[in-house]
Motif scaffolding. Structure first.
Motif, PDB file in Angstrom:
ATOM      1  N   LYS A 139       0.826  -1.204   0.000  1.00 57.85           N
ATOM      2  CA  LYS A 139       0.000   0.000   0.000  1.00 57.85           C
ATOM      3  C   LYS A 139       0.863   1.258   0.000  1.00 57.85           C
ATOM      4  O   LYS A 139       0.542   2.246  -0.675  1.00 57.85           O
ATOM      5  N   LEU A 140       1.974   1.232   0.740  1.00 57.49           N
ATOM      6  CA  LEU A 140       2.906   2.345   0.700  1.00 57.49           C
ATOM      7  C   LEU A 140       3.470   2.520  -0.711  1.00 57.49           C
ATOM      8  O   LEU A 140       3.555   3.639  -1.226  1.00 57.49           O
ATOM      9  N   PHE A 141       3.855   1.406  -1.318  1.00 62.15           N
ATOM     10  CA  PHE A 141       4.471   1.418  -2.648  1.00 62.15           C
ATOM     11  C   PHE A 141       3.529   2.038  -3.676  1.00 62.15           C
ATOM     12  O   PHE A 141       3.875   3.019  -4.350  1.00 62.15           O
ATOM     13  N   PHE A 142       2.324   1.495  -3.795  1.00 60.63           N
ATOM     14  CA  PHE A 142       1.409   1.974  -4.834  1.00 60.63           C
ATOM     15  C   PHE A 142       0.756   3.307  -4.475  1.00 60.63           C
ATOM     16  O   PHE A 142       0.192   3.977  -5.353  1.00 60.63           O
ATOM     17  N   GLY A 143       0.862   3.700  -3.212  1.00 63.86           N
ATOM     18  CA  GLY A 143       0.360   5.010  -2.817  1.00 63.86           C
ATOM     19  C   GLY A 143       1.333   6.137  -3.060  1.00 63.86           C
ATOM     20  O   GLY A 143       0.964   7.309  -2.979  1.00 63.86           O
ATOM     21  N   THR A 146       5.931   7.095  -8.950  1.00 66.14           N
ATOM     22  CA  THR A 146       6.317   8.162  -9.870  1.00 66.14           C
ATOM     23  C   THR A 146       5.119   8.682 -10.666  1.00 66.14           C
ATOM     24  O   THR A 146       5.173   9.777 -11.225  1.00 66.14           O
ATOM     25  N   ALA A 147       4.039   7.901 -10.718  1.00 65.62           N
ATOM     26  CA  ALA A 147       2.818   8.311 -11.410  1.00 65.62           C
ATOM     27  C   ALA A 147       1.741   8.770 -10.431  1.00 65.62           C
ATOM     28  O   ALA A 147       0.590   8.962 -10.819  1.00 65.62           O
ATOM     29  N   GLY A 148       2.109   8.945  -9.163  1.00 65.25           N
ATOM     30  CA  GLY A 148       1.148   9.374  -8.167  1.00 65.25           C
ATOM     31  C   GLY A 148       0.556   8.202  -7.399  1.00 65.25           C
ATOM     32  O   GLY A 148       1.127   7.111  -7.362  1.00 65.25           O
ATOM     33  N   ASN A 149      -0.599   8.424  -6.803  1.00 63.84           N
ATOM     34  CA  ASN A 149      -1.272   7.426  -5.981  1.00 63.84           C
ATOM     35  C   ASN A 149      -2.087   6.483  -6.859  1.00 63.84           C
ATOM     36  O   ASN A 149      -3.103   6.883  -7.437  1.00 63.84           O
TER      37      ASN A 149
END
Length: 232
Positions: A139-143, A146-149
């Protein structure tokens, strides 16, 4: 092209949505550098208490749950050996949290990933992640990419608490939890052994051939793709 008419897509992370090099050259060293300071500041915290018990179980070293030096020694050994241990992954997620929130860490994703996630999500597909990294770390990673949340594109996350990624039973459990037939799920990964396990459980599979991924032997039987644009 992979022609997919199912209902759900299950995604690996490193080597699939993101470069292996980012994980190994940026995230892992960050956790290693921050280990001692994190333990000094959080040894008695509730968040770390559960991790200590998990590491003691993972390593079969009971003292790791109560003795700080033993715990750090076991974590260092697991890190150096790149062991996919649940306790290690939970601890790495806790250390990475500060880095992502401060902006020191910004997760890499391949350029084709954000538009593909949006396209699939808008088409009504259910998207979830299955990684050896903890759910917290996912969740930290995809939140913080480089492309945002990118978190809103996903409806669920799985880690090794549901089972090892090379065990077919893990994928059966995921399908049961998801309430989706395995044959309606497409699993994307860069690891043939993981794809073999998912296929044995009845899932459709796609082998990601991203830059920097390890070479694979021919004859694996999985459809190959270099970009998510190759999925229709």
């Amino acid at each position: 092209m992979i022609n997919f008419s199912g209902r759900a897509i299950l995604l690996d992370v490193e080597g699939t949505t993101s470069a292996v090099a980012y994980v190994y050259d940026v995230m892992f060293p960050f956790a290693s550098r921050g280990l001692t300071a994190y333990l000094d500041a959080n040894w008695g915290s509730p968040a770390l208490a559960g991790v200590r018990e998990q590491v003691a179980n993972d390593t079969e070293v009971p003292a790791a749950a109560t003795d700080r030096d033993t715990f750090e020694q076991e974590i260092t050994r697991l890190m150096d050996s790149d062991v996919k241990a649940t306790g290690l992954k939970q601890l790495q997620g806790l250390i990475w949290e500060a880095g992502f929130k401060s902006g020191e860490l910004v997760a890499h994703v391949f350029n084709d990933v954000p538009p593909a996630l949006e396209r699939w999500h808008n088409a009504g597909l259910d998207l979830r992640v299955y990684s050896s990294g903890s759910i917290h770390a996912q969740k930290l990673f995809f939140g913080h990419t480089t492309a945002g949340n990118l978190l809103p594109q996903f409806s669920g996350h799985y880690d090794t608490q549901i089972g090892g990624k090379r065990e077919s039973e893990s994928y059966q459990r995921i399908a049961q939890d998801w309430k989706v037939k395995p044959e309606d799920i497409l699993f994307l990964s860069d690891v043939v052994a993981e794809l073999d396990a998912a296929r044995e459980a009845g899932m459709q599979t796609g082998l990601c051939m991203r830059p920097g991924n390890a070479d694979v032997e021919p004859g694996h039987g999985h459809q190959e793709l270099v970009s998510f644009d190759e999925i229709s």
